[in-house]
Scaffold this active site. Sequence first.
Site, PDB file in Angstrom:
ATOM      1  N   LYS A   1      29.551  35.408  32.420  1.00 55.14           N
ATOM      2  CA  LYS A   1      28.884  34.586  33.439  1.00 55.14           C
ATOM      3  C   LYS A   1      27.400  34.917  33.567  1.00 55.14           C
ATOM      4  O   LYS A   1      26.560  34.040  33.538  1.00 55.14           O
ATOM      5  CB  LYS A   1      29.499  34.829  34.820  1.00 55.14           C
ATOM      6  CG  LYS A   1      30.880  34.299  35.023  1.00 55.14           C
ATOM      7  CD  LYS A   1      31.270  34.361  36.508  1.00 55.14           C
ATOM      8  CE  LYS A   1      31.225  35.751  37.126  1.00 55.14           C
ATOM      9  NZ  LYS A   1      32.280  36.659  36.701  1.00 55.14           N
TER      10      LYS A   1
ATOM     11  N   ARG B   1      34.191  33.170  45.351  1.00 57.25           N
ATOM     12  CA  ARG B   1      35.288  33.880  44.697  1.00 57.25           C
ATOM     13  C   ARG B   1      36.599  33.725  45.445  1.00 57.25           C
ATOM     14  O   ARG B   1      37.624  34.225  44.986  1.00 57.25           O
ATOM     15  CB  ARG B   1      34.945  35.361  44.620  1.00 57.25           C
ATOM     16  CG  ARG B   1      34.506  35.825  43.238  1.00 57.25           C
ATOM     17  CD  ARG B   1      34.073  37.255  43.381  1.00 57.25           C
ATOM     18  NE  ARG B   1      34.112  38.015  42.184  1.00 57.25           N
ATOM     19  CZ  ARG B   1      33.040  38.318  41.457  1.00 57.25           C
ATOM     20  NH1 ARG B   1      31.860  37.840  41.776  1.00 57.25           N
ATOM     21  NH2 ARG B   1      33.154  39.099  40.397  1.00 57.25           N
TER      22      ARG B   1
ATOM     23  N   ARG C   1      31.186  47.252  27.787  1.00 62.14           N
ATOM     24  CA  ARG C   1      30.055  47.260  28.715  1.00 62.14           C
ATOM     25  C   ARG C   1      29.986  48.589  29.472  1.00 62.14           C
ATOM     26  O   ARG C   1      28.902  49.097  29.747  1.00 62.14           O
ATOM     27  CB  ARG C   1      30.185  46.092  29.706  1.00 62.14           C
ATOM     28  CG  ARG C   1      28.971  45.949  30.598  1.00 62.14           C
ATOM     29  CD  ARG C   1      28.985  44.682  31.390  1.00 62.14           C
ATOM     30  NE  ARG C   1      29.939  44.720  32.489  1.00 62.14           N
ATOM     31  CZ  ARG C   1      30.224  43.687  33.261  1.00 62.14           C
ATOM     32  NH1 ARG C   1      29.659  42.513  33.041  1.00 62.14           N
ATOM     33  NH2 ARG C   1      31.083  43.780  34.254  1.00 62.14           N
TER      34      ARG C   1
ATOM     35  N   ARG D   1      28.419  50.637  34.275  1.00 60.91           N
ATOM     36  CA  ARG D   1      28.569  50.048  35.602  1.00 60.91           C
ATOM     37  C   ARG D   1      29.701  50.740  36.332  1.00 60.91           C
ATOM     38  O   ARG D   1      30.760  50.974  35.756  1.00 60.91           O
ATOM     39  CB  ARG D   1      28.857  48.548  35.458  1.00 60.91           C
ATOM     40  CG  ARG D   1      27.892  47.697  36.225  1.00 60.91           C
ATOM     41  CD  ARG D   1      28.141  46.250  35.971  1.00 60.91           C
ATOM     42  NE  ARG D   1      29.264  45.730  36.755  1.00 60.91           N
ATOM     43  CZ  ARG D   1      29.464  44.436  36.960  1.00 60.91           C
ATOM     44  NH1 ARG D   1      28.634  43.553  36.432  1.00 60.91           N
ATOM     45  NH2 ARG D   1      30.484  44.012  37.670  1.00 60.91           N
TER      46      ARG D   1
ATOM     47  N   ARG E   1      40.017  44.152  39.406  1.00 57.68           N
ATOM     48  CA  ARG E   1      39.189  42.940  39.398  1.00 57.68           C
ATOM     49  C   ARG E   1      39.945  41.774  38.751  1.00 57.68           C
ATOM     50  O   ARG E   1      39.832  40.637  39.196  1.00 57.68           O
ATOM     51  CB  ARG E   1      37.859  43.217  38.673  1.00 57.68           C
ATOM     52  CG  ARG E   1      36.902  44.001  39.570  1.00 57.68           C
ATOM     53  CD  ARG E   1      35.893  44.791  38.781  1.00 57.68           C
ATOM     54  NE  ARG E   1      34.983  43.952  38.043  1.00 57.68           N
ATOM     55  CZ  ARG E   1      34.353  44.338  36.933  1.00 57.68           C
ATOM     56  NH1 ARG E   1      34.543  45.548  36.454  1.00 57.68           N
ATOM     57  NH2 ARG E   1      33.529  43.532  36.341  1.00 57.68           N
TER      58      ARG E   1
HETATM   59  P1  AMP Z   1      30.088  40.556  39.429  1.00 63.13           P
HETATM   60  O1  AMP Z   1      28.773  41.157  39.036  1.00 63.13           O
HETATM   61  O2  AMP Z   1      29.999  39.084  39.733  1.00 63.13           O
HETATM   62  O3  AMP Z   1      31.188  40.903  38.456  1.00 63.13           O
HETATM   63  O4  AMP Z   1      30.506  41.241  40.819  1.00 63.13           O
HETATM   64  C1  AMP Z   1      30.715  42.626  40.923  1.00 63.13           C
HETATM   65  C2  AMP Z   1      31.488  42.974  42.191  1.00 63.13           C
HETATM   66  O5  AMP Z   1      30.745  42.570  43.346  1.00 63.13           O
HETATM   67  C3  AMP Z   1      32.853  42.320  42.354  1.00 63.13           C
HETATM   68  O6  AMP Z   1      33.871  42.987  41.650  1.00 63.13           O
HETATM   69  C4  AMP Z   1      33.033  42.413  43.868  1.00 63.13           C
HETATM   70  O7  AMP Z   1      33.366  43.724  44.266  1.00 63.13           O
HETATM   71  C5  AMP Z   1      31.627  42.129  44.372  1.00 63.13           C
HETATM   72  N1  AMP Z   1      31.393  40.675  44.558  1.00 63.13           N
HETATM   73  C6  AMP Z   1      30.521  39.887  43.855  1.00 63.13           C
HETATM   74  N2  AMP Z   1      30.558  38.629  44.287  1.00 63.13           N
HETATM   75  C7  AMP Z   1      31.479  38.601  45.287  1.00 63.13           C
HETATM   76  C8  AMP Z   1      31.977  37.564  46.122  1.00 63.13           C
HETATM   77  N3  AMP Z   1      31.563  36.302  46.010  1.00 63.13           N
HETATM   78  N4  AMP Z   1      32.930  37.901  47.038  1.00 63.13           N
HETATM   79  C9  AMP Z   1      33.370  39.160  47.174  1.00 63.13           C
HETATM   80  N5  AMP Z   1      32.950  40.186  46.403  1.00 63.13           N
HETATM   81  C10 AMP Z   1      32.011  39.911  45.462  1.00 63.13           C
END
Ligand code: AMP
Length: 193
Positions: free
Chosen positions: A13, A88, A127, A133, A144
């Site tokens: 993404k 989400r 990654r 990360r 996740r």
């Molecule tokens: P990402 O970088 O999009 O994979 O997001 C990393 C982490 O941030 C996720 O695993 C969640 O813990 C948190 N996170 C990101 N976006 C959201 C969202 N829209 N709602 C809830 N948690 C989020």
Amino acid sequence: MIGVIFGPPGSGKGTQAARIETEFELAHLSTGEILRGEASRRSAVGRRVARVMSAGDLVPDELIIDIVARRLRRPDVRRGVLLDGFPRTVEQAKALDELLAKDGRKVDFVIALEVPERSLVERLIKRAREQGRADDTRKAIAERMFEYRTLTAAVLDYYRLRGHRVIEIPGVGPVESVFDRIKKDLSISPSPR
Ligand code: AMP
């Protein structure tokens, strides 16, 4: 133009979002990035966010909706935005529709990246080695994926049922080929208004 890029963890993404934003001149809104910034602070909220994220869980809807609402008010969003990592949950999708409706706007397109789960885990482990990360541990990755399957996948049905334009893109293969598919689909099909 308001777009959402949607897909399971590790589907690419963020990588594709960066390219789409440049090509279509859209502002960038990655909730994962915003939250990583928040988590690096020593505030009470920052510590709470860091704990939730490193476990691979989702932060509470109210918190993230509030962050997005504030970000959507910024002037750079006027000409268009690509939301990466939000919504989400169905609750978040509903809240987004309400926020946009206040300004007579709506989600114009949803790009759904499709990648088989086996490849996702491999990508995330890679990654973890390259970028380190905090939420790329095996346990957090499993969590996740679970959150995605149980809460996030339903968001796509929400958009489909409400007649939004959902563009499904196979997210496997070289980054540039995936981007070419997205570019082609976004450029040809007219947006239903
Ligand atoms: P990402 O970088 O999009 O994979 O997001 C990393 C982490 O941030 C996720 O695993 C969640 O813990 C948190 N996170 C990101 N976006 C959201 C969202 N829209 N709602 C809830 N948690 C989020």
